[in-house]
Scaffold this motif. Structure first.
Motif, PDB file in Angstrom:
ATOM      1  N   TYR A  77      -1.226  10.833   3.858  1.00  0.00           N
ATOM      2  CA  TYR A  77      -1.795   9.497   3.708  1.00  0.00           C
ATOM      3  C   TYR A  77      -3.294   9.562   3.928  1.00  0.00           C
ATOM      4  O   TYR A  77      -3.768  10.281   4.816  1.00  0.00           O
ATOM      5  CB  TYR A  77      -1.172   8.516   4.724  1.00  0.00           C
ATOM      6  CG  TYR A  77       0.326   8.450   4.650  1.00  0.00           C
ATOM      7  CD1 TYR A  77       1.115   8.914   5.690  1.00  0.00           C
ATOM      8  CD2 TYR A  77       0.952   7.904   3.527  1.00  0.00           C
ATOM      9  CE1 TYR A  77       2.492   8.845   5.627  1.00  0.00           C
ATOM     10  CE2 TYR A  77       2.336   7.837   3.455  1.00  0.00           C
ATOM     11  CZ  TYR A  77       3.096   8.317   4.503  1.00  0.00           C
ATOM     12  OH  TYR A  77       4.467   8.256   4.427  1.00  0.00           O
ATOM     13  N   TRP A  78      -4.005   8.782   3.122  1.00  0.00           N
ATOM     14  CA  TRP A  78      -5.465   8.773   3.163  1.00  0.00           C
ATOM     15  C   TRP A  78      -5.973   7.339   3.244  1.00  0.00           C
ATOM     16  O   TRP A  78      -5.392   6.424   2.648  1.00  0.00           O
ATOM     17  CB  TRP A  78      -6.037   9.424   1.898  1.00  0.00           C
ATOM     18  CG  TRP A  78      -5.816  10.899   1.848  1.00  0.00           C
ATOM     19  CD1 TRP A  78      -4.677  11.551   1.457  1.00  0.00           C
ATOM     20  CD2 TRP A  78      -6.750  11.907   2.220  1.00  0.00           C
ATOM     21  NE1 TRP A  78      -4.855  12.914   1.563  1.00  0.00           N
ATOM     22  CE2 TRP A  78      -6.123  13.160   2.024  1.00  0.00           C
ATOM     23  CE3 TRP A  78      -8.061  11.890   2.703  1.00  0.00           C
ATOM     24  CZ2 TRP A  78      -6.758  14.372   2.288  1.00  0.00           C
ATOM     25  CZ3 TRP A  78      -8.694  13.091   2.951  1.00  0.00           C
ATOM     26  CH2 TRP A  78      -8.048  14.314   2.754  1.00  0.00           C
ATOM     27  N   TYR A 138     -13.527   9.990   5.474  1.00  0.00           N
ATOM     28  CA  TYR A 138     -12.137   9.596   5.281  1.00  0.00           C
ATOM     29  C   TYR A 138     -11.292  10.112   6.441  1.00  0.00           C
ATOM     30  O   TYR A 138     -11.547  11.207   6.960  1.00  0.00           O
ATOM     31  CB  TYR A 138     -11.574  10.204   4.003  1.00  0.00           C
ATOM     32  CG  TYR A 138     -12.281   9.821   2.734  1.00  0.00           C
ATOM     33  CD1 TYR A 138     -13.373  10.558   2.271  1.00  0.00           C
ATOM     34  CD2 TYR A 138     -11.853   8.730   1.975  1.00  0.00           C
ATOM     35  CE1 TYR A 138     -14.030  10.210   1.103  1.00  0.00           C
ATOM     36  CE2 TYR A 138     -12.495   8.376   0.804  1.00  0.00           C
ATOM     37  CZ  TYR A 138     -13.578   9.115   0.373  1.00  0.00           C
ATOM     38  OH  TYR A 138     -14.220   8.778  -0.800  1.00  0.00           O
ATOM     39  N   ALA A 148      -7.144  10.971   7.374  1.00  0.00           N
ATOM     40  CA  ALA A 148      -5.893  11.274   6.701  1.00  0.00           C
ATOM     41  C   ALA A 148      -4.861  11.684   7.731  1.00  0.00           C
ATOM     42  O   ALA A 148      -5.219  12.175   8.809  1.00  0.00           O
ATOM     43  CB  ALA A 148      -6.099  12.380   5.678  1.00  0.00           C
TER      44      ALA A 148
END
Length: 123
Positions: A112-113, A95, A97
């Motif tokens: 925010y991801w 992920y 971010a």
């Protein structure tokens, strides 16, 4: 709409390489710290790289020398993570971010991801 989108994951053999992309839309990544994280089901999420808003890069000892985070490509609003010499233990969902504070300090809050991209290292 503010969004982060990862891409570039896939199935790769041990020893291979991948380049993951983290593209921002709806906002500029320029004033944000960008972190790359990975997670395996049942394990804690691990931060594997971070780029501060002043373009300083940080890595944990576990990946240093194999992972490289790029500077922000301002034209594409994208940050890349180059992973070399992949090992089976690198298998995870990766992920990216973004942190509005712009810092890569331990415990930094990321605002925010992305949705994640799967990396599988197997022969």
């Amino acid at each position: 709409q503010v969004q982060l989108v990862e891409s570039g994951g896939g199935l790769v053999q041990p020893g291979g390489s991948l380049r993951l992309s983290c593209a921002g839309s709806g906002f500029s990544l320029e004033d944000y710290a960008i972190g790359w994280f990975r997670q395996v089901p049942g394990k804690e999420r691990e931060r594997v790289s971070c780029l501060s808003s002043n373009q300083a890069a940080y890595y944990p000892a576990s990946v240093k020398g194999r992972f490289t985070i790029s500077n922000l490509d301002t034209k594409k609003n994208t940050v890349y993570l180059q992973i070399n010499s992949l090992k089976p233990e690198d298998t995870a969902t990766y992920y990216c971010a973004a942190s509005a504070r712009g810092l890569c300090v331990s415990g930094a809050t990321f605002d925010y991801w992305g949705q994640g991209t799967q990396v599988t290292v197997s022969s």
